[in-house]
Design an enzyme around this catalytic site. Structure first.
Site, PDB file in Angstrom:
ATOM      1  N   ALA A 269     -11.407  -3.829  13.475  1.00 45.07           N
ATOM      2  CA  ALA A 269     -10.220  -4.252  12.522  1.00 45.07           C
ATOM      3  C   ALA A 269      -9.138  -3.738  12.783  1.00 45.07           C
ATOM      4  O   ALA A 269      -7.974  -4.428  13.219  1.00 45.07           O
ATOM      5  CB  ALA A 269     -10.615  -3.858  10.999  1.00 45.07           C
ATOM      6  N   LYS A 270      -9.026  -2.418  13.102  1.00 47.43           N
ATOM      7  CA  LYS A 270      -7.697  -1.767  13.619  1.00 47.43           C
ATOM      8  C   LYS A 270      -7.279  -2.405  15.100  1.00 47.43           C
ATOM      9  O   LYS A 270      -6.076  -2.628  15.337  1.00 47.43           O
ATOM     10  CB  LYS A 270      -7.870  -0.341  13.613  1.00 47.43           C
ATOM     11  CG  LYS A 270      -7.895   0.220  12.187  1.00 47.43           C
ATOM     12  CD  LYS A 270      -6.979  -0.038  11.324  1.00 47.43           C
ATOM     13  CE  LYS A 270      -6.612   0.756   9.894  1.00 47.43           C
ATOM     14  NZ  LYS A 270      -5.832   0.104   9.060  1.00 47.43           N
TER      15      LYS A 270
ATOM     16  N   SER B  37      -4.978   2.753  13.694  1.00 45.96           N
ATOM     17  CA  SER B  37      -5.731   4.132  13.793  1.00 45.96           C
ATOM     18  C   SER B  37      -5.765   4.534  15.243  1.00 45.96           C
ATOM     19  O   SER B  37      -6.307   3.455  15.878  1.00 45.96           O
ATOM     20  CB  SER B  37      -6.940   3.873  12.820  1.00 45.96           C
ATOM     21  OG  SER B  37      -7.441   5.475  12.971  1.00 45.96           O
TER      22      SER B  37
ATOM     23  N   GLY C 229       0.846  -1.147   0.136  1.00 49.31           N
ATOM     24  CA  GLY C 229       0.131   0.077   0.048  1.00 49.31           C
ATOM     25  C   GLY C 229       0.800   1.289   0.184  1.00 49.31           C
ATOM     26  O   GLY C 229       0.494   2.165   0.576  1.00 49.31           O
ATOM     27  N   GLY C 230       2.124   1.121  -0.710  1.00 48.18           N
ATOM     28  CA  GLY C 230       3.013   2.204  -0.688  1.00 48.18           C
ATOM     29  C   GLY C 230       2.826   3.197  -1.613  1.00 48.18           C
ATOM     30  O   GLY C 230       3.667   4.177  -1.708  1.00 48.18           O
TER      31      GLY C 230
ATOM     32  N   ILE D 115      -4.541  12.233   8.698  1.00 48.61           N
ATOM     33  CA  ILE D 115      -3.367  12.468   7.793  1.00 48.61           C
ATOM     34  C   ILE D 115      -4.111  12.771   6.439  1.00 48.61           C
ATOM     35  O   ILE D 115      -4.512  11.788   5.813  1.00 48.61           O
ATOM     36  CB  ILE D 115      -2.416  11.210   7.859  1.00 48.61           C
ATOM     37  CG1 ILE D 115      -1.919  10.749   9.117  1.00 48.61           C
ATOM     38  CG2 ILE D 115      -1.164  11.580   6.913  1.00 48.61           C
ATOM     39  CD1 ILE D 115      -1.235  11.405  10.017  1.00 48.61           C
TER      40      ILE D 115
ATOM     41  N   ASP E  76      -2.653  -6.855  -5.062  1.00 46.48           N
ATOM     42  CA  ASP E  76      -3.942  -6.564  -4.074  1.00 46.48           C
ATOM     43  C   ASP E  76      -3.600  -7.535  -2.700  1.00 46.48           C
ATOM     44  O   ASP E  76      -3.602  -8.749  -2.808  1.00 46.48           O
ATOM     45  CB  ASP E  76      -5.271  -7.118  -5.035  1.00 46.48           C
ATOM     46  CG  ASP E  76      -6.304  -6.996  -3.979  1.00 46.48           C
ATOM     47  OD1 ASP E  76      -6.248  -6.570  -2.894  1.00 46.48           O
ATOM     48  OD2 ASP E  76      -7.454  -6.736  -4.428  1.00 46.48           O
TER      49      ASP E  76
ATOM     50  N   TYR F 133     -14.251  -0.777  11.057  1.00 42.03           N
ATOM     51  CA  TYR F 133     -12.769  -0.344  10.794  1.00 42.03           C
ATOM     52  C   TYR F 133     -12.476  -0.369  12.075  1.00 42.03           C
ATOM     53  O   TYR F 133     -11.049  -0.751  12.354  1.00 42.03           O
ATOM     54  CB  TYR F 133     -12.891   1.139  10.397  1.00 42.03           C
ATOM     55  CG  TYR F 133     -11.582   1.847  10.134  1.00 42.03           C
ATOM     56  CD1 TYR F 133     -10.618   1.668   8.994  1.00 42.03           C
ATOM     57  CD2 TYR F 133     -11.155   2.803  10.948  1.00 42.03           C
ATOM     58  CE1 TYR F 133      -9.513   2.271   8.800  1.00 42.03           C
ATOM     59  CE2 TYR F 133     -10.188   3.410  10.962  1.00 42.03           C
ATOM     60  CZ  TYR F 133      -9.300   3.142   9.793  1.00 42.03           C
ATOM     61  OH  TYR F 133      -8.055   3.682   9.666  1.00 42.03           O
TER      62      TYR F 133
END
Ligand SMILES: NC(=O)c1ccc[n+]([C@@H]2O[C@H](COP(=O)([O-])OP(=O)(O)OC[C@H]3O[C@@H](n4cnc5c(N)ncnc54)[C@H](O)[C@@H]3O)[C@@H](O)[C@H]2O)c1
Length: 261
Positions: free
Chosen positions: A157-158, A141, A10-11, A187, A60, A154
């Site tokens: 999951a984090k 997060s 995911g860079g 961000i 992916d 979300y």
């Protein structure tokens, strides 16, 4: 970190962009895995200009075959993998309370955040165990800590990534492998350069949030009176991956400008 091999899954955009270029400044061998191949290539060219050897790989992270192929390419090209950074993640129905989230988004958000993390982490571990060294840095997060409304799936999951990181740190510490998490606040990208054509920040929010009421509200929650930039997370990722953090494992580092709930 000169000469170390770093995979950033995911860079390509935003936080991943900042992380890729922060490692590039360290003259590493960089593998930029991203579903957006064009953006990964663009970042690879920038990384090369900064002194890194860089390879862009279309991947992916939810698909294990593609992740295995990315790690194989990294090993074919650079012989070893020292660092994995798991960036892939996101929330599809930002802001909707749980009862309004479509059921399909439960699984897709869990896949994007958790399965991507598991696929990439599993794919590098045999190699790291064999070499008796390695470092895995994953992006969670700060929202999960505050129970930020509208992010139920979300946030869960984090939190799972943080919990799994603690366990992995204890299971593989004796093999010389460290696992840590960065919990970013808000961000935002600062220019189009930092986003691929397909990126959600470009089409939806992104630069339009700069100067908005949303930005003002979020800045008010921060001790440092600005929102985060991709490079802020990049520097933290380099620190956690490096020997400067050689006695730190199983931890979550908040990089939020001192944001409070
Ligand atoms: N931006 C924020 O304010 C913020 C705050 C806290 C946590 N985070 C977390 O940081 C990470 C990055 O966030 P961002 O805002 O930079 O995200 P982003 O939407 O810009 O995406 C990051 C990168 O991942 C790539 N990507 C998306 N799906 C992929 C897949 N299935 N496989 C491979 N690559 C894929 C995108 O192309 C992009 O380059 C995420 O895990 C996100 O949850 C972001």
């Amino acid at each position: 970190m000169r000469g170390k091999t770093v995979i950033v899954s995911g860079g390509g955009s935003n936080i991943g962009y900042g992380i890729s270029l922060a490692f590039a400044e360290e003259a590493v061998n960089l593998v930029i895995g991203d579903i957006d191949e064009a953006q990964a290539r663009k970042v690879a060219r920038k990384a090369q200009a900064l002194g890194a050897q860089a390879l862009a790989v279309k991947c992916d992270a939810r698909e294990n075959d593609q992740v295995s192929a990315m790690v194989k390419k990294a090993l074919d090209e650079f012989k070893e993998v020292d660092v994995l950074v798991n960036v892939v993640g996101g929330a599809s129905d930002y802001g909707l309370p749980f009862t309004e989230k479509p059921r399909e988004s439960w699984r897709s958000d869990l896949d994007l955040n958790i399965i991507s993390f598991l696929n990439c982490t599993r794919a590098v571990l045999d190699h790291m165990i064999e070499r008796k060294r390695g470092s895995v840095v994953s992006i969670a997060s700060e929202a999960q800590k505050h129970g930020e409304p509208g992010l139920s799936i979300y946030n869960g999951a984090k939190a799972a990534i943080i919990a799994m990181t603690r366990t992995l740190a204890r299971e593989y510490g004796e093999h010389g492998i460290r696992f840590n998490v960065i919990a970013p606040g808000i961000i935002l990208p600062t220019s189009d350069e930092e986003m691929g054509e397909l990126n959600g920040w470009r089409s939806g929010l992104g630069l339009s949030l700069r100067g908005s009421d949303f930005e003002a509200t979020m800045v008010a929650r921060c001790a440092i009176k600005r929102l985060g930039r991709p490079g802020d997370i990049g520097k933290a990722a380099v620190f956690l991956a490096s020997e400067c953090a050689g006695y730190i494992t199983g931890q979550t580092l908040s990089v939020t400008g001192g944001m409070i709930g």
